[in-house]
Write an enzyme that holds these catalytic residues in place. Structure first.
Site, short mmCIF file in Angstrom:
data_model
loop_
_atom_site.label_atom_id
_atom_site.label_comp_id
_atom_site.label_asym_id
_atom_site.label_seq_id
_atom_site.Cartn_x
_atom_site.Cartn_y
_atom_site.Cartn_z
CE LYS A 83 4.57 8.23 -7.04
NZ LYS A 83 4.22 6.85 -6.69
O1 G3P Z 1 4.38 4.10 -4.28
C1 G3P Z 1 5.52 4.24 -3.53
C2 G3P Z 1 5.55 3.54 -2.20
O2 G3P Z 1 4.37 3.69 -1.50
C3 G3P Z 1 6.19 2.20 -2.20
O3 G3P Z 1 5.97 1.45 -1.05
O4 G3P Z 1 6.18 -0.61 0.30
O5 G3P Z 1 7.22 -0.50 -2.00
O6 G3P Z 1 8.20 0.77 -0.11
P1 G3P Z 1 6.95 0.22 -0.70
#
Ligand code: G3P
Length: 220
Positions: A83
């Protein structure tokens, strides 16, 4: 749509994998840090649980260093997808790593323009963050829809991974919008199963059965 779990927690991954519907895993530096183990050890353990694409993120911010980290992560297991963030340096690294045959998930994408750049650089996956856009008053799902249209117009092979999905409706909307993958926390995957009519229906079936047969027939 493929289901990925957005967690580095081994217990959650084991439970999710046991249901047979988890196609891969996404992690990020915050999720890895939460588990408190070295990223390489944690990623190896995750690869032992889920047989599918496992995203592991670089933490360097300069292209050369990202490439070095990316190569090291890719060497951990054949399923590792590196990533890289959607910065100029991240895109430079994406292009170079992709040319070496390393699959790259370009993360921290918040606009169709950024997604177009990632596809042009050869990204294997683009990760637009739906929930974080909603958080700041934009309709995150519109970005998924726009990217799907743009990629289709030009035949880009980059897979759209709807990230930052926070609830069941996000998952359904991402599927309607044509995302190839939805990554979600364990709690959201768990919630996808729920429907009160399923519980009610099963309860009734078993009551009716037991009224007549008392117990399940023994197989002969
Ligand atoms: O892995 C990246 C993403 O899915 C993060 O989610 O909930 O931290 O915005 P969030």
């Amino acid at each position: 749509m493929k289901f990925f779990l957005d967690t580095a927690n081994l217990d959650e991954l084991k439970k999710g994998a046991s249901w047979g519907v988890v196609d891969g895993v996404t992690t990020n530096p915050s999720l890895i840090a939460k588990e408190g183990r070295d990223i390489k050890d944690q990623v190896r353990l995750i690869c032992d649980i889920v047989d599918g694409d496992i995203s592991a993120e670089v933490v360097a911010t300069e292209a050369g260093e990202m490439m070095r980290e990316g190569r090291e992560l890719a060497r951990l297991h054949r399923n590792v997808v590196v990533k890289c963030p959607l910065t100029r340096e991240g895109i430079k690294a994406t292009k170079a790593l992709s040319q070496e045959g390393i699959r790259v998930n370009v993360t921290l994408c918040f606009s169709p323009a950024q997604a177009l750049i990632a596809a042009k650089a050869g990204a294997y996956i683009i990760s637009p963050f739906v929930g974080r856009l909603d958080d700041v008053g934009h309709i995150g799902m519109d970005v998924i829809r726009d990217i799907a249209t743009i990629y289709k117009n030009y035949g880009f092979k980059t897979q759209i991974l709807a990230a930052s999905l926070r609830h069941t409706l996000h998952v359904i909307e991402a599927a309607r919008a044509g995302a190839h993958i939805g990554t979600m926390p364990f709690k959201v995957l768990d919630q996808l199963f729920n429907h009160p009519l399923t519980d009610k229906g099963l309860d009734q079936f078993l009551k009716d059965w037991n009224k007549v047969f008392q117990e399940a027939p023994v197989a002969r």
